[in-house]
Scaffold this motif. Structure first.
Motif, PDB file in Angstrom:
ATOM      1  N   PHE A 226      51.322  39.455  24.755  1.00 24.50           N
ATOM      2  CA  PHE A 226      51.175  40.895  24.594  1.00 24.50           C
ATOM      3  C   PHE A 226      50.242  41.466  25.655  1.00 24.50           C
ATOM      4  N   GLY A 227      49.196  40.717  26.004  1.00 22.74           N
ATOM      5  CA  GLY A 227      48.285  41.186  27.048  1.00 22.74           C
ATOM      6  C   GLY A 227      48.968  41.311  28.394  1.00 22.74           C
ATOM      7  N   VAL A 228      49.791  40.330  28.752  1.00 22.83           N
ATOM      8  CA  VAL A 228      50.520  40.384  30.021  1.00 22.83           C
ATOM      9  C   VAL A 228      51.522  41.545  30.001  1.00 22.83           C
ATOM     10  N   TYR A 229      52.205  41.724  28.871  1.00 19.71           N
ATOM     11  CA  TYR A 229      53.161  42.826  28.751  1.00 19.71           C
ATOM     12  C   TYR A 229      52.472  44.173  28.949  1.00 19.71           C
ATOM     13  N   VAL A 230      51.352  44.372  28.264  1.00 22.90           N
ATOM     14  CA  VAL A 230      50.655  45.657  28.361  1.00 22.90           C
ATOM     15  C   VAL A 230      50.140  45.886  29.779  1.00 22.90           C
ATOM     16  N   LEU A 231      49.635  44.835  30.416  1.00 25.20           N
ATOM     17  CA  LEU A 231      49.135  45.004  31.786  1.00 25.20           C
ATOM     18  C   LEU A 231      50.267  45.330  32.763  1.00 25.20           C
ATOM     19  N   PHE A 232      51.414  44.679  32.613  1.00 21.74           N
ATOM     20  CA  PHE A 232      52.539  45.002  33.492  1.00 21.74           C
ATOM     21  C   PHE A 232      53.100  46.386  33.205  1.00 21.74           C
ATOM     22  N   ARG A 233      53.064  46.786  31.947  1.00 20.33           N
ATOM     23  CA  ARG A 233      53.635  48.074  31.565  1.00 20.33           C
ATOM     24  C   ARG A 233      52.714  49.241  31.923  1.00 20.33           C
ATOM     25  N   TYR A 234      51.404  49.088  31.656  1.00 18.48           N
ATOM     26  CA  TYR A 234      50.481  50.199  31.819  1.00 18.48           C
ATOM     27  C   TYR A 234      49.358  49.924  32.819  1.00 18.48           C
ATOM     28  N   GLY A 235      49.399  48.806  33.527  1.00 11.80           N
ATOM     29  CA  GLY A 235      48.303  48.422  34.406  1.00 11.80           C
ATOM     30  C   GLY A 235      48.098  49.330  35.591  1.00 11.80           C
ATOM     31  N   VAL A 236      49.117  50.035  36.030  1.00  9.58           N
ATOM     32  CA  VAL A 236      49.006  50.906  37.198  1.00  9.58           C
ATOM     33  C   VAL A 236      48.140  52.124  36.884  1.00  9.58           C
ATOM     34  N   GLU A 237      48.207  52.588  35.658  1.00  8.08           N
ATOM     35  CA  GLU A 237      47.509  53.828  35.294  1.00  8.08           C
ATOM     36  C   GLU A 237      46.008  53.631  35.073  1.00  8.08           C
ATOM     37  N   LEU A 238      45.568  52.400  34.779  1.00  6.53           N
ATOM     38  CA  LEU A 238      44.161  52.087  34.526  1.00  6.53           C
ATOM     39  C   LEU A 238      43.528  53.006  33.486  1.00  6.53           C
ATOM     40  N   ASP A 239      44.223  53.190  32.384  1.00  6.37           N
ATOM     41  CA  ASP A 239      43.648  53.952  31.281  1.00  6.37           C
ATOM     42  C   ASP A 239      43.340  53.003  30.125  1.00  6.37           C
ATOM     43  N   ILE A 240      43.191  53.554  28.939  1.00  2.11           N
ATOM     44  CA  ILE A 240      42.801  52.753  27.785  1.00  2.11           C
ATOM     45  C   ILE A 240      43.865  51.719  27.426  1.00  2.11           C
ATOM     46  N   LYS A 241      45.104  52.005  27.710  1.00  2.00           N
ATOM     47  CA  LYS A 241      46.167  51.044  27.414  1.00  2.00           C
ATOM     48  C   LYS A 241      46.032  49.796  28.276  1.00  2.00           C
ATOM     49  N   ALA A 242      45.683  49.982  29.534  1.00  4.31           N
ATOM     50  CA  ALA A 242      45.493  48.831  30.420  1.00  4.31           C
ATOM     51  C   ALA A 242      44.290  47.992  29.972  1.00  4.31           C
ATOM     52  N   TRP A 243      43.229  48.658  29.534  1.00  2.88           N
ATOM     53  CA  TRP A 243      42.068  47.932  29.049  1.00  2.88           C
ATOM     54  C   TRP A 243      42.391  47.164  27.766  1.00  2.88           C
ATOM     55  N   SER A 244      43.259  47.717  26.940  1.00  3.54           N
ATOM     56  CA  SER A 244      43.647  46.985  25.729  1.00  3.54           C
ATOM     57  C   SER A 244      44.424  45.727  26.092  1.00  3.54           C
ATOM     58  N   GLY A 245      45.167  45.762  27.190  1.00  8.38           N
ATOM     59  CA  GLY A 245      45.840  44.551  27.666  1.00  8.38           C
ATOM     60  C   GLY A 245      44.849  43.470  28.039  1.00  8.38           C
ATOM     61  N   LEU A 246      43.737  43.863  28.653  1.00  9.00           N
ATOM     62  CA  LEU A 246      42.690  42.888  28.984  1.00  9.00           C
ATOM     63  C   LEU A 246      42.044  42.309  27.724  1.00  9.00           C
ATOM     64  N   ILE A 247      41.897  43.154  26.719  1.00  8.44           N
ATOM     65  CA  ILE A 247      41.333  42.672  25.450  1.00  8.44           C
ATOM     66  C   ILE A 247      42.272  41.648  24.815  1.00  8.44           C
ATOM     67  N   PHE A 248      43.565  41.915  24.836  1.00  5.94           N
ATOM     68  CA  PHE A 248      44.521  40.955  24.292  1.00  5.94           C
ATOM     69  C   PHE A 248      44.535  39.657  25.095  1.00  5.94           C
ATOM     70  N   LEU A 249      44.385  39.750  26.399  1.00 10.41           N
ATOM     71  CA  LEU A 249      44.293  38.539  27.223  1.00 10.41           C
ATOM     72  C   LEU A 249      43.054  37.727  26.859  1.00 10.41           C
ATOM     73  N   GLY A 250      41.944  38.402  26.637  1.00  7.42           N
ATOM     74  CA  GLY A 250      40.734  37.705  26.221  1.00  7.42           C
ATOM     75  C   GLY A 250      40.898  37.031  24.869  1.00  7.42           C
ATOM     76  N   TYR A 251      41.537  37.720  23.938  1.00  7.40           N
ATOM     77  CA  TYR A 251      41.805  37.145  22.624  1.00  7.40           C
ATOM     78  C   TYR A 251      42.713  35.922  22.742  1.00  7.40           C
ATOM     79  N   GLY A 252      43.745  36.032  23.567  1.00  6.27           N
ATOM     80  CA  GLY A 252      44.640  34.892  23.783  1.00  6.27           C
ATOM     81  C   GLY A 252      43.917  33.715  24.394  1.00  6.27           C
ATOM     82  N   TYR A 253      42.994  33.984  25.307  1.00  8.21           N
ATOM     83  CA  TYR A 253      42.210  32.907  25.915  1.00  8.21           C
ATOM     84  C   TYR A 253      41.326  32.215  24.875  1.00  8.21           C
ATOM     85  N   ILE A 254      40.690  32.998  24.013  1.00  8.29           N
ATOM     86  CA  ILE A 254      39.836  32.419  22.970  1.00  8.29           C
ATOM     87  C   ILE A 254      40.661  31.545  22.039  1.00  8.29           C
TER      88      ILE A 254
END
Length: 152
Positions: free
Chosen positions: A27-55
């Motif tokens: 889900f983190g990769v999906y959100v970053l690819f989908r919304y990563g260009v805009e660098l808004d709150i949606k892109a940051w939520s992708g980073l949070i999901f990536l961190g959760y997946g890493y943990i």
């Protein structure tokens, strides 16, 4: 007697952590690819999901490589618990009460409440009934309570 974790419990924990790791990373990769260009709150939520997946991926590795190092033993001083990084002993005189949580008549977890306010949860061991009987013999029936469904 030394108690080890039950293999089915370890397998269940590995499955749960692997599923959540894949879900979080995917889900983190999906959100970053989908919304990563805009660098808004949606892109940051992708980073949070990536961190959760890493943990959760590190949890999976823990259960895969280190679960065989977890042991528990009843010694004269109290309850001895050993993991790969630490060994600690809960003194019997410091245990205020023991709460048993049964599921379908079988004890799934035991919570040890200490005088200093700390709690320790014991679950996943193959012979939980033997652990409870040893605690009952050493502490007495007045300190052992059976917990309800909503108190887990």
């Amino acid at each position: 007697m030394k108690y080890r974790l039950d293999k089915s419990y370890v397998d269940t924990e590995k499955r749960k952590s692997a599923a959540m790791a894949l879900l979080g990373l995917g889900f983190g990769v999906y959100v970053l690819f989908r919304y990563g260009v805009e660098l808004d709150i949606k892109a940051w939520s992708g980073l949070i999901f990536l961190g959760y997946g890493y943990i959760k991926a590190t949890d999976f590795l823990y259960w895969t490589y280190r679960s065989d190092t977890i042991a528990m033993e009843m010694v004269e001083q109290g309850v001895w618990v050993s993991t790969f990084s630490e060994t600690r002993t809960l003194a019997l005189e410091n245990i205020r009460k023991v709460v048993l949580y049964p599921v379908h008549g079988e004890i799934k977890s035991v919570v040890l409440h200490c005088e200093d306010g700390s709690t320790s949860k014991v679950r996943g061991f193959a012979s939980m009934d033997q652990i409870v009987e040893q605690l009952r013999a050493r502490l007495g029936d007045d300190k052992i309570i059976t917990g309800g469904f909503f108190n887990r």
